[in-house]
Write a protein that holds these residues in place. Structure first.
Motif, short mmCIF file in Angstrom:
data_model
loop_
_atom_site.label_atom_id
_atom_site.label_comp_id
_atom_site.label_asym_id
_atom_site.label_seq_id
_atom_site.Cartn_x
_atom_site.Cartn_y
_atom_site.Cartn_z
N PHE A 194 55.07 89.82 100.87
CA PHE A 194 54.55 90.26 102.17
C PHE A 194 55.23 89.41 103.23
O PHE A 194 55.02 88.20 103.31
N ALA A 195 56.10 90.05 104.03
CA ALA A 195 56.91 89.34 105.01
C ALA A 195 56.50 89.73 106.42
O ALA A 195 56.35 90.92 106.73
N ALA A 196 56.34 88.74 107.29
CA ALA A 196 55.95 89.01 108.67
C ALA A 196 56.32 87.82 109.55
O ALA A 196 56.55 86.71 109.06
N GLN A 197 56.38 88.08 110.86
CA GLN A 197 56.63 86.99 111.79
C GLN A 197 55.44 86.03 111.83
O GLN A 197 55.62 84.82 111.96
N GLN A 198 54.24 86.60 111.77
CA GLN A 198 53.02 85.81 111.72
C GLN A 198 52.11 86.43 110.67
O GLN A 198 51.99 87.64 110.59
N ILE A 199 51.48 85.58 109.87
CA ILE A 199 50.56 86.07 108.84
C ILE A 199 49.21 85.42 109.06
O ILE A 199 49.09 84.19 109.05
N LYS A 200 48.19 86.25 109.25
CA LYS A 200 46.85 85.73 109.50
C LYS A 200 46.30 85.06 108.23
O LYS A 200 46.62 85.48 107.11
N PRO A 201 45.50 84.01 108.40
CA PRO A 201 44.98 83.28 107.23
C PRO A 201 44.24 84.17 106.24
O PRO A 201 44.39 84.00 105.02
N GLN A 202 43.44 85.14 106.75
CA GLN A 202 42.70 86.02 105.83
C GLN A 202 43.66 86.86 105.00
O GLN A 202 43.42 87.10 103.82
N ALA A 203 44.74 87.33 105.63
CA ALA A 203 45.73 88.13 104.91
C ALA A 203 46.45 87.28 103.87
O ALA A 203 46.71 87.74 102.74
N ARG A 204 46.77 86.05 104.21
CA ARG A 204 47.45 85.16 103.26
C ARG A 204 46.55 84.87 102.07
O ARG A 204 47.00 84.85 100.91
N THR A 205 45.26 84.66 102.34
CA THR A 205 44.31 84.38 101.25
C THR A 205 44.21 85.58 100.31
O THR A 205 44.23 85.43 99.08
N LEU A 206 44.09 86.78 100.88
CA LEU A 206 43.98 87.99 100.06
C LEU A 206 45.27 88.20 99.25
O LEU A 206 45.21 88.54 98.06
N ALA A 207 46.42 88.00 99.89
CA ALA A 207 47.70 88.18 99.19
C ALA A 207 47.81 87.21 98.01
O ALA A 207 48.21 87.59 96.90
N THR A 208 47.47 85.95 98.25
CA THR A 208 47.54 84.94 97.18
C THR A 208 46.63 85.32 96.02
O THR A 208 46.99 85.20 94.86
N ASP A 209 45.42 85.82 96.34
CA ASP A 209 44.47 86.23 95.31
C ASP A 209 45.03 87.36 94.46
O ASP A 209 44.70 87.47 93.27
N ARG A 210 45.87 88.20 95.05
CA ARG A 210 46.43 89.35 94.33
C ARG A 210 47.83 89.09 93.78
O ARG A 210 48.50 90.00 93.33
N GLY A 211 48.25 87.83 93.83
CA GLY A 211 49.55 87.48 93.26
C GLY A 211 50.73 87.90 94.10
O GLY A 211 51.86 88.02 93.60
N ILE A 212 50.51 88.13 95.39
CA ILE A 212 51.57 88.53 96.31
C ILE A 212 52.05 87.30 97.08
O ILE A 212 51.23 86.57 97.65
N ARG A 213 53.34 87.08 97.12
CA ARG A 213 53.88 85.92 97.84
C ARG A 213 54.09 86.27 99.31
O ARG A 213 54.58 87.35 99.63
N CYS A 214 53.72 85.36 100.18
CA CYS A 214 53.88 85.55 101.63
C CYS A 214 55.11 84.80 102.13
O CYS A 214 55.35 83.67 101.73
N VAL A 215 55.86 85.46 103.01
CA VAL A 215 57.05 84.83 103.62
C VAL A 215 56.96 85.04 105.13
O VAL A 215 56.88 86.18 105.60
N THR A 216 56.94 83.95 105.88
CA THR A 216 56.99 84.02 107.34
C THR A 216 58.45 84.01 107.77
O THR A 216 59.20 83.10 107.39
N VAL A 217 58.87 85.01 108.52
CA VAL A 217 60.27 85.15 108.89
C VAL A 217 60.44 84.91 110.40
O VAL A 217 59.56 85.24 111.19
N ASP A 218 61.57 84.34 110.75
CA ASP A 218 61.90 84.03 112.15
C ASP A 218 62.84 85.12 112.66
O ASP A 218 64.01 85.17 112.29
N TYR A 219 62.29 86.00 113.49
CA TYR A 219 63.08 87.12 114.00
C TYR A 219 64.30 86.66 114.77
O TYR A 219 65.40 87.19 114.61
N ASP A 220 64.13 85.65 115.63
CA ASP A 220 65.26 85.16 116.44
C ASP A 220 66.35 84.57 115.56
O ASP A 220 67.54 84.76 115.81
N ALA A 221 65.94 83.85 114.49
CA ALA A 221 66.95 83.29 113.57
C ALA A 221 67.70 84.41 112.85
O ALA A 221 68.92 84.32 112.66
N LEU A 222 66.99 85.46 112.46
CA LEU A 222 67.64 86.59 111.81
C LEU A 222 68.61 87.28 112.75
O LEU A 222 69.70 87.72 112.35
#
Length: 233
Positions: A194-222
């Motif tokens: 699950f990749a996003a510029q910003q990831i809300k804590p609740q979303a990160r918690t749910l993703a972790t519980d379901r075995g989904i890895r979260c990646v915060t991406v820097d749009y300007d760097a890309l």
């Protein structure tokens, strides 16, 4: 004869909206109880069943995601899934019951930044994980396209969902994709990112519980990568 809705019908079933006074008991990894009160029961074409109050838009009070099935007896709905979890909905009074054919949804149209973010990550999949390579953009499933299908360094399949702002709905969306893709022996096992510029804590918690890895991406760097690609020396 009880009504039984099963998943996997060749045609799309109508969405069903029921407003009823009901109580709900969930039995599974934990137990939860909703006391008797008026609520909206939503049965979607994909087989999912969710219970809603009138105080929130983004998340139901309780729900069962597909694959699951609904068994309807007079005054009692029972929703079960393969994990032996169940929702038991005891209905005291039905205030409204209707069905609606919505047809095939065209899907979410991404805004310019989100679409560009997908394009940049497709060009630079290593940002998502070391050794990642792109297989396909907009990999189509029966319920919509996954933003990116990648391979990790070990050759395993990875489904990537990309958002500007990562919220619970995005994690739920990726979860549904993963459930379908992991039934395909040519792809399984499929991991989720699950990749996003910003990831809300609740979303990160749910993703972790379901075995989904979260990646915060820097749009300007890309975008900087994109500029570097244009340099001649």
């Amino acid at each position: 004869m009880p009504f039984v809705r099963r998943r996997g019908s060749p045609t799309l079933a109508p969405v069903r909206l029921v407003i009823a006074r009901c109580q709900v008991d969930y039995v599974g990894r934990l137990t939860a109880h909703l006391p008797m009160a008026p609520r909206l029961l939503l049965v979607k074409a994909d087989g999912s069943v969710s219970i809603h109050a009138d105080d929130r838009a983004y998340k139901p009070l309780n729900w069962m995601s597909p694959p699951c099935w609904l068994e309807e007896q007079p005054g009692v709905w029972t929703v079960r899934n393969k994990a032996d979890e169940s929702l038991v909905i005891q209905i005291d009074e039905v205030l409204h019951d209707s069905k609606h054919e919505l047809g095939v949804d065209p899907g979410l149209v991404k805004d310019g930044v989100e679409a560009h973010l997908q394009e940049l990550l497709a060009d630079h999949p290593g940002v998502l994980g070391e050794g990642f390579s792109l297989v396909r953009r907009e990999y189509m499933t029966a319920i919509g396209p996954v933003d990116l299908l990648c391979r990790d360094a070990d050759g395993g399949s990875v489904a990537v969902e990309i958002k500007r702002r990562g919220e619970i709905d995005g994690v739920e969306q990726l979860t549904r994709y993963l459930e379908l893709m992991n039934r395909d022996p040519l792809l399984a096992p499929v991991k989720g990112v699950f990749a996003a510029q910003q990831i809300k804590p609740q979303a990160r918690t749910l993703a972790t519980d379901r075995g989904i890895r979260c990646v915060t991406v820097d749009y300007d760097a890309l975008r900087g990568f994109e500029k570097d690609d244009l340099l001649l020396f």
